[in-house]
Design a protein around this motif. Structure first.
Motif, PDB file in Angstrom:
ATOM      1  N   ASP A  45      -2.583   9.536  10.990  1.00 31.31           N
ATOM      2  CA  ASP A  45      -1.914   8.689  10.001  1.00 31.31           C
ATOM      3  C   ASP A  45      -1.447   9.560   8.832  1.00 31.31           C
ATOM      4  OD1 ASP A  45      -0.961   6.747   8.373  1.00 31.31           O
ATOM      5  OD2 ASP A  45      -2.904   5.773   7.994  1.00 31.31           O
ATOM      6  N   SER A  95       0.017   8.701   6.172  1.00 30.13           N
ATOM      7  CA  SER A  95      -0.040   8.051   4.873  1.00 30.13           C
ATOM      8  C   SER A  95      -1.354   8.342   4.142  1.00 30.13           C
ATOM      9  CB  SER A  95       0.125   6.531   5.028  1.00 30.13           C
ATOM     10  OG  SER A  95      -0.943   5.984   5.796  1.00 30.13           O
ATOM     11  N   THR A  96      -2.272   9.044   4.803  1.00 27.40           N
ATOM     12  CA  THR A  96      -3.552   9.396   4.198  1.00 27.40           C
ATOM     13  C   THR A  96      -3.683  10.916   4.094  1.00 27.40           C
ATOM     14  OG1 THR A  96      -4.735   9.465   6.317  1.00 27.40           O
ATOM     15  CG2 THR A  96      -4.587   7.342   5.198  1.00 27.40           C
ATOM     16  N   GLY A  98      -5.335  12.436   7.199  1.00 30.99           N
ATOM     17  CA  GLY A  98      -4.395  12.520   8.312  1.00 30.99           C
ATOM     18  C   GLY A  98      -3.467  13.716   8.188  1.00 30.99           C
TER      19      GLY A  98
END
Length: 353
Positions: free
Chosen positions: A121, A123-124, A127
């Motif tokens: 991910d 968006s983190t 990640g």
């Protein structure tokens, strides 16, 4: 010593006073001039003067301490090759261990494989960190060309592998194998052209190849060494930018030579200017310590300028617009505004990092 001289002089003057029968200072001075200074006083005065003028012997062990300091300063001037090799080995081991940890920790929760999507991910922070660790893993350099091509073929035919699972392999395990195959192939092959990227210019080769160059730049304590390693560093940066460029925009040899000349020229100019100023302004001992900081500003200026010139043709031609799935929004069309933002952001992040 001074008090004893004064007492001897007082007794001497008293004897003269008794001999002359007078306490007149003038008469006593005349008598002293006639008789002269007594031997005891002359001896004491000379010995006192000799004691004051004689150089003091160094304390025991001072010579050995000075020799040790000189030996330490001489050894610090050379590049610590052994320490550098140990540091680089630890750095390679740390990055490889971090990549292995990130891969194994998420093995049971991998998403369904999609060549246009991301495994982690983005968006983190975790990640994004995991993605960079796996991309910079030095162990990827050990993969042979045949293994890279097999992984590429596996990624291209991913639907067949998902729909026809081998015996004893579930869907999660197959997705993990496909993500790992994509990591191996993308680390060695250019995403646009499919050409093999030489080992020193891959993301996975940054720590083992660029790391020693950076250490040599920081350890340089002379202008000539600083200029040499600055040139080597910028030469590698130019080749990294070239082999990892956006192949959708054509790049001429003129642009390459211009970017390389600008990067090397700016790096050497900044390094030489700062080194000359430091050597003229500070003492030799202070200058050697300050020269270690010259590599940083010269690298920032040169790397940023190098990145901008190499990527600047994208501003003139534009780049394709794609959505989050990687599909082109406007087929056969390009955007110069998006290209300018991308180039400027890349240049700024290069200077910041």
């Amino acid at each position: 010593m001074t008090m004893s001289i004064r007492m001897a002089a007082s007794r001497y003057c008293s004897s003269i006073a008794r001999a002359t029968g007078t306490h007149d200072c003038i008469a006593i001075n005349k008598c002293v001039q006639k008789r002269g200074t007594p031997t005891s006083l002359r001896f004491r005065s000379k010995s006192n003067t000799a004691d004051a003028s004689a150089p003091k012997a160094p304390p025991p062990g001072a010579a050995s301490k000075e020799a040790a300091v000189e030996a330490t300063s001489e050894s610090s001037e050379s590049v610590p090759i052994g320490t550098t090799l140990v540091a680089m080995t630890l750095a390679i081991a740390t990055v490889s261990a971090g990549a292995s940890l990130a891969e194994n920790a998420t093995a049971s929760m991998v998403p369904k494989f999609d060549p246009k999507a991301q495994r982690f991910d983005q968006s983190t922070f975790i990640g994004r960190l995991s993605k960079m660790l796996l991309a910079c893993d030095p162990s990827l350099l050990l993969c042979s060309d045949g293994e890279v091509r097999r992984c590429k073929a596996m990624v291209d035919d991913y639907e067949h592998h998902i729909n026809n699972l081998p015996a004893g392999v579930n869907e999660t395990e197959m997705n993990r194998k496909l993500w790992e195959a994509q990591r191996v192939s993308s680390a060695a092959l250019h995403p646009d052209t499919g050409d093999t990227i030489p080992h020193p210019f891959r993301m996975s080769g940054y720590v083992p190849f660029n790391g020693p160059i950076c250490v040599a730049m920081v350890a340089s304590q002379s202008t000539s060494a600083l200029l040499f390693w600055g040139w080597v560093n910028q030469s590698q940066n130019a080749l990294v930018n070239y082999y990892n460029r956006n192949a959708a925009s054509e790049m001429t040899n003129e642009t390459l030579m211009k970017s390389y000349a600008a990067a090397v020229g700016s790096a050497l100019t900044v390094a030489f200017g700062l080194a000359t100023f430091i050597q003229r302004r500070y003492s030799p001992a202070q200058a050697k310590n300050l020269l270690r900081w010259v590599a940083f500003p010269s690298s920032v200026v040169a790397s940023s300028l190098n990145c901008y010139i190499v990527r600047s043709p994208e501003i003139d031609t534009g780049i394709p617009l794609v959505n989050k799935d990687g599909d082109e929004v406007l087929p056969n069309e390009t955007s110069k505004i998006a290209a300018e933002r991308g180039v400027n952001s890349t240049t700024f992040s290069r200077a910041l990092l």
